[in-house]
Design a protein around this motif. Structure first.
Motif, PDB file in Angstrom:
ATOM      1  N   ASP A  66      52.236   1.915  86.703  1.00 18.35           N
ATOM      2  CA  ASP A  66      52.118   3.129  87.522  1.00 18.35           C
ATOM      3  C   ASP A  66      52.939   4.250  86.898  1.00 18.35           C
ATOM      4  O   ASP A  66      54.019   4.006  86.365  1.00 18.35           O
ATOM      5  N   ASP A  67      52.425   5.450  87.030  1.00 15.85           N
ATOM      6  CA  ASP A  67      53.154   6.574  86.469  1.00 15.85           C
ATOM      7  C   ASP A  67      54.275   6.993  87.403  1.00 15.85           C
ATOM      8  O   ASP A  67      54.104   7.038  88.612  1.00 15.85           O
ATOM      9  N   ALA A  68      55.455   7.273  86.826  1.00 13.79           N
ATOM     10  CA  ALA A  68      56.599   7.658  87.657  1.00 13.79           C
ATOM     11  C   ALA A  68      57.194   8.983  87.187  1.00 13.79           C
ATOM     12  O   ALA A  68      58.377   9.245  87.368  1.00 13.79           O
ATOM     13  N   GLY A  69      56.357   9.803  86.546  1.00 14.82           N
ATOM     14  CA  GLY A  69      56.815  11.153  86.192  1.00 14.82           C
ATOM     15  C   GLY A  69      57.764  11.177  85.008  1.00 14.82           C
ATOM     16  O   GLY A  69      57.662  10.361  84.097  1.00 14.82           O
ATOM     17  N   ILE A  70      58.684  12.141  85.053  1.00 12.08           N
ATOM     18  CA  ILE A  70      59.650  12.311  83.960  1.00 12.08           C
ATOM     19  C   ILE A  70      61.018  11.910  84.487  1.00 12.08           C
ATOM     20  O   ILE A  70      61.449  12.371  85.541  1.00 12.08           O
ATOM     21  N   ALA A  71      61.701  11.029  83.751  1.00  9.32           N
ATOM     22  CA  ALA A  71      62.999  10.538  84.226  1.00  9.32           C
ATOM     23  C   ALA A  71      64.144  11.421  83.776  1.00  9.32           C
ATOM     24  O   ALA A  71      65.104  11.637  84.500  1.00  9.32           O
ATOM     25  N   MET A  72      64.063  11.914  82.541  1.00  9.86           N
ATOM     26  CA  MET A  72      65.079  12.873  82.098  1.00  9.86           C
ATOM     27  C   MET A  72      64.562  13.709  80.945  1.00  9.86           C
ATOM     28  O   MET A  72      63.707  13.270  80.181  1.00  9.86           O
ATOM     29  N   ALA A  73      65.096  14.927  80.842  1.00 14.44           N
ATOM     30  CA  ALA A  73      64.606  15.883  79.850  1.00 14.44           C
ATOM     31  C   ALA A  73      65.732  16.832  79.469  1.00 14.44           C
ATOM     32  O   ALA A  73      66.592  17.145  80.296  1.00 14.44           O
ATOM     33  N   PRO A  74      65.733  17.298  78.222  1.00 14.93           N
ATOM     34  CA  PRO A  74      66.747  18.288  77.833  1.00 14.93           C
ATOM     35  C   PRO A  74      66.505  19.612  78.564  1.00 14.93           C
ATOM     36  O   PRO A  74      65.408  19.840  79.081  1.00 14.93           O
ATOM     37  N   THR A  75      67.532  20.466  78.577  1.00 12.74           N
ATOM     38  CA  THR A  75      67.396  21.719  79.312  1.00 12.74           C
ATOM     39  C   THR A  75      66.947  22.884  78.421  1.00 12.74           C
ATOM     40  O   THR A  75      66.801  24.000  78.898  1.00 12.74           O
ATOM     41  N   ASP A  76      66.761  22.622  77.126  1.00 11.93           N
ATOM     42  CA  ASP A  76      66.240  23.694  76.265  1.00 11.93           C
ATOM     43  C   ASP A  76      65.023  23.176  75.517  1.00 11.93           C
ATOM     44  O   ASP A  76      64.577  22.055  75.757  1.00 11.93           O
TER      45      ASP A  76
END
Ligand code: FRU
Length: 528
Positions: A66-76
């Motif tokens: 199942d897809d659970a979106g984005i867990a973490m991402a850089p801010t730039d």
């Protein structure tokens, strides 16, 4: 270009849209009995690009994700959250948690933060069971002024009660081993240097403890890969991903079996062993906290040589199936047994409805040059599995014959599109031909190798003249995984037809009478 989602695998993890590469942070939540998989994800395009983020999938059964979106991402937009791992910090060694987080869900991610200046290792923790992460305020936790220092995989080393990280100094061909008691302060313990095939660089290293088989080998067994005086019940396996420079071109995963004492990894042999002989199996990683001490792992089912160009849209790439790895002795040839990893696919058959179309071909012992053909109904969803067991009578052909056993798996709309698999007795090799496609890309891409081979060993030497072989195959729309001889050899390859990727008929044929005896050939479609 196929602009639909029709060819997208169903039981292999894929991105909702956009680009996927390495599996990251694989872990099992024993509270909710849920598997987590993160992955290198570019949601904005079907190619790799910064800012690369950690996409997230979850699964109850390791078959449907199942897809659970984005867990973490850089801010730039000029940096990336590169590959890394997740551990469960049950005892709160990091101090990130308090009693409101169940010990079984204390997920801590250790990953590479890639910036134009350097690659550094960072940690982040989750207070919601792995769905979102909070960056540690004193990141990075490890750096060495290098732009080539990445992919930390952390395990808990029970014997020394420490966290152990393997991380690649990619272009020095080193796997650095660090230890820590709190996931924040890391001490360099040792380095494994220049083992196996080097290629251009080392990526995504990992260590796993796997039990040794009980079997005691007869003395005089002439192979270096077997520990001679080991009293230990376990061995340690070091995985390294190589790109480019794989024996089959581009990317592959090699492994080394050895001992690890909490400080130093000592391989029994420095020779390469491929985890998969196919073209599409890279960046393998094991799950943290696999149930029952099993070793479960996943790879990215693609190759950097062509992964960003394959004809799918609006998504690109999938993972492999999850595999269960064990160590066993393998008869590599009549003279030598070697210690080898055996891979078994993890598939939960409860996911499928029972109306699967099962065909068991019988009476194939007299299979002649006349084909044996079966067509499926057209309601295929694109998942199919088969078992083929055959033996070869080596006294019944000579060098001038073309003694092949050939299995054609044809696509639904166009009969000129097919996968051809088989065995050519004269050269002791299994072949995979994924080039019969009306899709121009398949024929024009210079690296999408159409014809692949597996140096297949018989799984049973019946006598001097007859050897037996078997293959289990699972096809999921545009990916095919072949497990030979119960998983001692595996070949994972994607394929792309022009019209419709689903297999609608199978046919078996032989090039010369009397050479092959088919013990089993069964095929079935699986419906979700
Ligand atoms: C391997 C790799 C890793 C890196 C990641 C970036 O495929 O190059 O070394 O962390 O991909 O997406």
């Amino acid at each position: 270009f196929n602009t639909t989602q029709d060819n997208k695998p169903l039981i292999h993890a894929t991105p909702p849209e956009g680009w996927m590469n390495d599996p990251n942070g694989l872990w099992y939540d024993s509270k909710d009995e849920l598997y987590h998989m993160y992955y290198q994800y570019n949601p904005n395009d079907t190619v790799w690009a910064l800012p690369i983020v950690w996409g997230h999938k979850t699964s109850k059964n390791l078959t449907i994700w199942d897809d659970a979106g984005i867990a973490m991402a850089p801010t730039d937009t000029i940096t990336g959250f590169y590959s890394g791992s997740v551990v469960v910090d049950y005892n709160n060694t990091s101090g990130f948690f308090n009693s409101s987080t169940d010990p079984r869900q204390r997920a801590v991610a250790i990953y590479t933060y890639n910036t134009p200046e350097a690659e550094v290792q960072c940690v982040a923790y989750s207070l919601d069971g792995g769905y979102s992460f909070i960056q540690y305020e004193s990141n990075p936790v490890l750096s060495n002024n290098s732009t080539q220092f990445r992919d930390p995989k952390v395990i808990w080393h029970e014997e020394s009660q420490k966290w152990i990280m393997t991380v690649a100094k990619t272009q020095e061909y080193k796997v650095a081993i660090y230890s820590s008691s709190d996931l924040k302060d890391w001490t360099l313990e040792s380095e494994v240097e220049k083992v196996g095939v080097l290629g251009y660089q080392y990526e995504c290293p990992g260590l796993a403890k796997i039990s040794l088989p009980d079997v005691v080998l007869e003395s005089g067994s002439n192979n270096k890969t077997i520990p001679n005086s080991s009293s230990s019940k376990d061995a340690w396996v070091l995985f390294i991903s190589i790109n480019p420079g794989a024996p089959q071109g581009g990317s592959y995963v090699e492994y080394f079996i050895g001992d690890f004492n909490g400080t130093v990894f000592t391989p029994f042999s420095r020779e390469t062993q491929a985890l998969d002989d196919g073209k599409d199996y890279y960046a393998f990683q094991t799950f943290f906290n696999s149930p029952d001490n099993s070793t479960l792992g996943v790879a990215w089912a693609s190759n950097w040589q062509y992964g960003q160009y394959v004809p799918t849209y609006p998504w690109r790439s999938s993972m492999s199936l999850v595999r269960n790895l064990t160590l066993e002795y393998f008869q590599a040839n009549p003279e030598s047994k070697i210690l080898k990893l055996k891979s078994q696919p993890v598939i939960d058959y409860d996911c499928f409805t029972s109306n699967s179309d099962v065909i068991k071909f019988s009476n194939l012992s007299s299979l002649s040059t006349l084909d044996s053909i079966y067509s499926f109904s057209n309601s295929s969803e694109g998942i199919l599995e088969f078992n083929l067991t055959w033996s070869v009578n080596s006294s019944s052909y000579d060098n001038h014959d073309f003694a092949d056993l050939s299995l054609k798996l044809r696509g639904g709309l166009n009969p000129f599109e097919y996968l051809r698999l088989g065995y050519l007795a004269n050269v002791n090799s299994f072949f995979i031909d994924r080039g019969h496609s009306t899709n121009n890309w398949v024929n024009e891409n210079p690296f999408y190798t159409n014809k692949l081979s597996v140096n297949l060993q018989p799984f049973d030497y019946v006598n001097d003249e007859i050897s037996t072989y078997k293959v289990y195959g699972i096809i999921d729309r545009n990916i095919m995984e072949l497990y030979f001889n119960d998983g001692f050899q595996v070949s994972t390859n994607t394929f792309f037809f022009g019209d419709y990727n689903y297999i609608s008929s199978v046919e078996l044929s032989v090039g010369k009478d009397g050479v092959f005896d088919i013990q089993e050939f069964s095929v079935r479609q699986l419906h979700l």
